[in-house]
Scaffold this motif. Structure first.
Motif, mmCIF file in Angstrom:
data_model
loop_
_atom_site.group_PDB
_atom_site.id
_atom_site.type_symbol
_atom_site.label_atom_id
_atom_site.label_comp_id
_atom_site.label_asym_id
_atom_site.label_seq_id
_atom_site.Cartn_x
_atom_site.Cartn_y
_atom_site.Cartn_z
ATOM 1 N N GLU A 27 6.430 -32.478 -7.046
ATOM 2 C CA GLU A 27 5.508 -31.344 -6.961
ATOM 3 C C GLU A 27 6.252 -30.179 -6.320
ATOM 4 O OE1 GLU A 27 1.428 -31.969 -5.526
ATOM 5 O OE2 GLU A 27 1.506 -29.974 -4.618
ATOM 6 N N MET A 28 5.885 -28.980 -6.704
ATOM 7 C CA MET A 28 6.532 -27.790 -6.120
ATOM 8 C C MET A 28 5.543 -26.645 -6.062
ATOM 9 S SD MET A 28 8.799 -27.151 -9.453
ATOM 10 C CE MET A 28 7.948 -27.179 -11.011
ATOM 11 N N MET A 29 6.065 -25.490 -5.588
ATOM 12 C CA MET A 29 5.203 -24.325 -5.384
ATOM 13 C C MET A 29 5.333 -23.363 -6.571
ATOM 14 S SD MET A 29 5.341 -22.031 -1.961
ATOM 15 C CE MET A 29 6.222 -20.562 -2.400
ATOM 16 N N ALA A 30 4.324 -22.495 -6.732
ATOM 17 C CA ALA A 30 4.406 -21.448 -7.753
ATOM 18 C C ALA A 30 5.714 -20.684 -7.581
ATOM 19 C CB ALA A 30 3.229 -20.485 -7.583
ATOM 20 N N GLY A 31 6.428 -20.469 -8.666
ATOM 21 C CA GLY A 31 7.662 -19.684 -8.602
ATOM 22 C C GLY A 31 8.931 -20.515 -8.420
ATOM 23 N N GLN A 32 8.784 -21.819 -8.202
ATOM 24 C CA GLN A 32 9.985 -22.640 -7.965
ATOM 25 C C GLN A 32 10.464 -23.397 -9.204
ATOM 26 O OE1 GLN A 32 8.620 -25.075 -4.673
ATOM 27 N NE2 GLN A 32 9.471 -23.670 -3.133
ATOM 28 N N ALA A 33 9.695 -23.337 -10.297
ATOM 29 C CA ALA A 33 9.984 -24.205 -11.448
ATOM 30 C C ALA A 33 11.394 -24.017 -12.001
ATOM 31 C CB ALA A 33 8.957 -23.966 -12.555
ATOM 32 N N GLU A 34 11.786 -22.745 -12.136
ATOM 33 C CA GLU A 34 13.092 -22.501 -12.737
ATOM 34 C C GLU A 34 14.210 -23.070 -11.858
ATOM 35 O OE1 GLU A 34 15.413 -18.593 -14.267
ATOM 36 O OE2 GLU A 34 13.219 -18.456 -14.136
ATOM 37 N N ALA A 35 14.094 -22.810 -10.554
ATOM 38 C CA ALA A 35 15.112 -23.301 -9.617
ATOM 39 C C ALA A 35 15.160 -24.831 -9.618
ATOM 40 C CB ALA A 35 14.829 -22.777 -8.214
ATOM 41 N N VAL A 36 13.997 -25.470 -9.653
ATOM 42 C CA VAL A 36 13.970 -26.935 -9.615
ATOM 43 C C VAL A 36 14.552 -27.493 -10.924
ATOM 44 C CG1 VAL A 36 12.462 -28.974 -9.514
ATOM 45 C CG2 VAL A 36 12.079 -27.059 -7.952
ATOM 46 N N ALA A 37 14.177 -26.887 -12.057
ATOM 47 C CA ALA A 37 14.735 -27.347 -13.341
ATOM 48 C C ALA A 37 16.262 -27.206 -13.321
ATOM 49 C CB ALA A 37 14.119 -26.562 -14.495
ATOM 50 N N ASP A 38 16.757 -26.133 -12.724
ATOM 51 C CA ASP A 38 18.199 -25.914 -12.609
ATOM 52 C C ASP A 38 18.884 -26.977 -11.772
ATOM 53 O OD1 ASP A 38 18.828 -23.843 -14.142
ATOM 54 O OD2 ASP A 38 18.983 -22.329 -12.532
ATOM 55 N N ILE A 39 18.258 -27.283 -10.634
ATOM 56 C CA ILE A 39 18.820 -28.316 -9.749
ATOM 57 C C ILE A 39 18.924 -29.637 -10.522
ATOM 58 C CG2 ILE A 39 18.326 -29.734 -7.705
ATOM 59 C CD1 ILE A 39 16.915 -27.157 -6.522
ATOM 60 N N LEU A 40 17.876 -29.957 -11.283
ATOM 61 C CA LEU A 40 17.877 -31.211 -12.040
ATOM 62 C C LEU A 40 18.964 -31.197 -13.121
ATOM 63 C CD1 LEU A 40 13.993 -31.593 -12.286
ATOM 64 C CD2 LEU A 40 15.522 -33.138 -11.048
ATOM 65 N N LYS A 41 19.096 -30.038 -13.793
ATOM 66 C CA LYS A 41 20.126 -29.909 -14.845
ATOM 67 C C LYS A 41 21.521 -30.038 -14.248
ATOM 68 C CE LYS A 41 17.691 -26.937 -17.765
ATOM 69 N NZ LYS A 41 17.325 -25.536 -17.711
ATOM 70 N N GLN A 42 21.748 -29.289 -13.139
ATOM 71 C CA GLN A 42 23.053 -29.267 -12.478
ATOM 72 C C GLN A 42 23.512 -30.663 -12.083
ATOM 73 O OE1 GLN A 42 25.073 -26.655 -12.151
ATOM 74 N NE2 GLN A 42 23.513 -25.486 -13.257
ATOM 75 N N SER A 43 22.563 -31.516 -11.712
ATOM 76 C CA SER A 43 22.945 -32.854 -11.260
ATOM 77 C C SER A 43 23.656 -33.613 -12.375
ATOM 78 C CB SER A 43 21.707 -33.606 -10.772
ATOM 79 O OG SER A 43 21.512 -34.776 -11.519
ATOM 80 N N GLY A 44 23.323 -33.306 -13.619
ATOM 81 C CA GLY A 44 23.989 -33.965 -14.751
ATOM 82 C C GLY A 44 23.515 -35.398 -14.966
ATOM 83 N N CYS A 45 22.570 -35.856 -14.172
ATOM 84 C CA CYS A 45 22.130 -37.256 -14.250
ATOM 85 C C CYS A 45 20.795 -37.429 -14.964
ATOM 86 C CB CYS A 45 21.982 -37.846 -12.852
ATOM 87 S SG CYS A 45 23.506 -37.890 -11.939
ATOM 88 N N TYR A 46 20.172 -36.305 -15.354
ATOM 89 C CA TYR A 46 18.824 -36.405 -15.923
ATOM 90 C C TYR A 46 18.773 -35.894 -17.356
ATOM 91 C CZ TYR A 46 17.437 -36.637 -10.980
ATOM 92 O OH TYR A 46 17.302 -36.966 -9.656
ATOM 93 N N CYS A 47 17.831 -36.415 -18.119
ATOM 94 C CA CYS A 47 17.533 -35.854 -19.431
ATOM 95 C C CYS A 47 16.028 -35.626 -19.526
ATOM 96 C CB CYS A 47 18.006 -36.807 -20.538
ATOM 97 S SG CYS A 47 17.180 -38.396 -20.483
ATOM 98 N N ASN A 48 15.630 -34.985 -20.616
ATOM 99 C CA ASN A 48 14.192 -34.776 -20.866
ATOM 100 C C ASN A 48 13.485 -34.132 -19.661
ATOM 101 O OD1 ASN A 48 11.792 -34.876 -22.182
ATOM 102 N ND2 ASN A 48 11.582 -37.105 -22.191
ATOM 103 N N ILE A 49 14.087 -33.052 -19.162
ATOM 104 C CA ILE A 49 13.520 -32.354 -17.992
ATOM 105 C C ILE A 49 12.346 -31.488 -18.445
ATOM 106 C CG2 ILE A 49 14.026 -30.653 -16.167
ATOM 107 C CD1 ILE A 49 17.026 -31.645 -16.464
ATOM 108 N N GLN A 50 11.200 -31.684 -17.820
ATOM 109 C CA GLN A 50 9.999 -30.926 -18.219
ATOM 110 C C GLN A 50 9.291 -30.365 -16.999
ATOM 111 O OE1 GLN A 50 7.383 -33.420 -20.805
ATOM 112 N NE2 GLN A 50 9.113 -34.836 -20.735
ATOM 113 N N ILE A 51 8.642 -29.218 -17.214
ATOM 114 C CA ILE A 51 7.812 -28.615 -16.165
ATOM 115 C C ILE A 51 6.357 -28.711 -16.626
ATOM 116 C CG2 ILE A 51 7.256 -26.437 -14.969
ATOM 117 C CD1 ILE A 51 10.012 -27.574 -14.193
ATOM 118 N N HIS A 52 5.463 -29.069 -15.727
ATOM 119 C CA HIS A 52 4.034 -29.170 -16.069
ATOM 120 C C HIS A 52 3.206 -28.276 -15.149
ATOM 121 C CE1 HIS A 52 4.753 -32.716 -18.603
ATOM 122 N NE2 HIS A 52 5.610 -33.084 -17.669
ATOM 123 N N CYS A 53 2.147 -27.720 -15.715
ATOM 124 C CA CYS A 53 1.254 -26.858 -14.932
ATOM 125 C C CYS A 53 0.135 -27.682 -14.296
ATOM 126 C CB CYS A 53 0.609 -25.822 -15.851
ATOM 127 S SG CYS A 53 1.788 -24.593 -16.416
#
Ligand code: GLN
Length: 305
Positions: free
Chosen positions: A265-291
């Motif tokens: 869970e995160m705060m309004a406005g953090q989705a892009e940064a969190v998706a980036d952190i997940l991408k950068q890790s290189g360990c995840y696939c199928n990264i999705q953001i939900h409202c």
């Protein structure tokens, strides 16, 4: 009900009339007054055998006796603390409802929010797509135990590992697990995020977390109910609010089995940064953001490669 006592409908009606007057005297605008009046009726419905319609029509006034969990003097004290000290109603009553169950809460734990209920729905949906049965799940920063207990109720075969840094939170969470008959399948650990789960590396089906994510500077400016009464340990996410989301996203891959899911869970406005952190890790696939239901990008979902 605990220590029920009986009061006449007339006495309860008079009590409510005075409480409504106190609202008019202290609310700064009609919106605030309306919100307090709704809470007043929630409080009465929680502690007394009255329903919304009876309150609205004031039909309870004619009843000779109504079962009330506390004395009217106690209720007056609670209501004063709600209005004057801005103590959240859930702390005053010592409990809240969340999803389909009731949880004990006290000032040592964050009051579980309705939007967080959806994190569990995402976990259920994720588990339904997996080839393996849910076996080991983790809830990091469990607080009252809400997420861990909901996961255990949803996955009857799973063991849920619930971690928190706060001893007082764990005391409440354990009490909730006992109360819901889940103490044998929800295991509690005191510590920092994944640290206490060393022996579960590579074994977790899923990790869910609602970590502190509010930027430090914003915490004192939150509404007084939150800023003055809820534990800052459960709210303060460091300078940019992302400190713990980062720690969890970086360490989770070591603990998830291949195909396992991370839900944050995160705060309004953090989705892009969190998706980036997940991408950068290189360990995840199928990264999705939900409202959430308010349309705020509130959750991140990612699968261990
Ligand atoms: N959603 C909570 C709030 O609005 C914050 C919870 C958190 O930081 N994880 O206050």
């Amino acid at each position: 009900m605990e220590n029920p006592s009986w009061v006449s409908g007339e006495a309860l009606w008079e009590w409510r009339r005075v409480a409504c007057q106190q609202v008019s005297a202290c609310a700064v605008n009609p919106q605030e007054a309306g919100a307090y009046l709704r809470e007043l009726d929630w409080m009465l419905m929680a502690v007394a055998e009255v329903d919304r319609l009876a309150l609205r029509l004031e039909s309870y006034r004619n009843r000779p006796a109504i079962n009330v969990e506390r004395s009217l003097a106690d209720l007056s004290t609670l209501w004063q603390r709600r209005l004057q000290e801005k103590v959240p109603l859930q702390y005053l009553l010592g409990r809240t409802t969340w999803r389909d169950f009731t949880l004990a809460v006290a000032p040592g734990v964050l009051i579980p929010r309705p939007e967080t209920e959806l994190l569990v729905d995402l976990a259920i949906a994720a588990a339904a797509t997996m080839a393996v049965e849910p076996s080991h799940w983790a809830d990091l920063g469990t607080g009252s135990g809400a997420i861990a207990l909901a996961l255990a109720r949803s996955f009857p075969q799973a063991i849920v590992h619930a971690v928190d840094a706060s001893a007082s939170a764990l005391t409440i969470a354990k009490q909730n697990a006992e109360q819901l008959g889940l103490a044998d399948r929800v295991l509690f650990y005191r510590g920092s995020w994944l640290e206490p789960l060393e022996s579960l590396q590579g074994k977790l089906t899923g990790i869910a977390s609602n970590p502190p994510y509010i930027p430090s500077a914003l915490v004192p400016a939150l509404q007084p109910e939150v800023a003055r009464h809820e534990p800052h340990l459960a709210l303060d996410g460091g300078t940019d609010g992302l400190e713990f989301l980062r720690v969890i996203a970086e360490r989770a891959p070591q603990f998830l089995q291949s195909g396992g899911v991370l839900l944050l869970e995160m705060m309004a406005g953090q989705a892009e940064a969190v998706a980036d952190i997940l991408k950068q890790s290189g360990c995840y696939c199928n990264i999705q953001i939900h409202c959430d239901l308010a349309g705020i990008q509130r959750f991140a979902e990612a699968y261990r490669i």
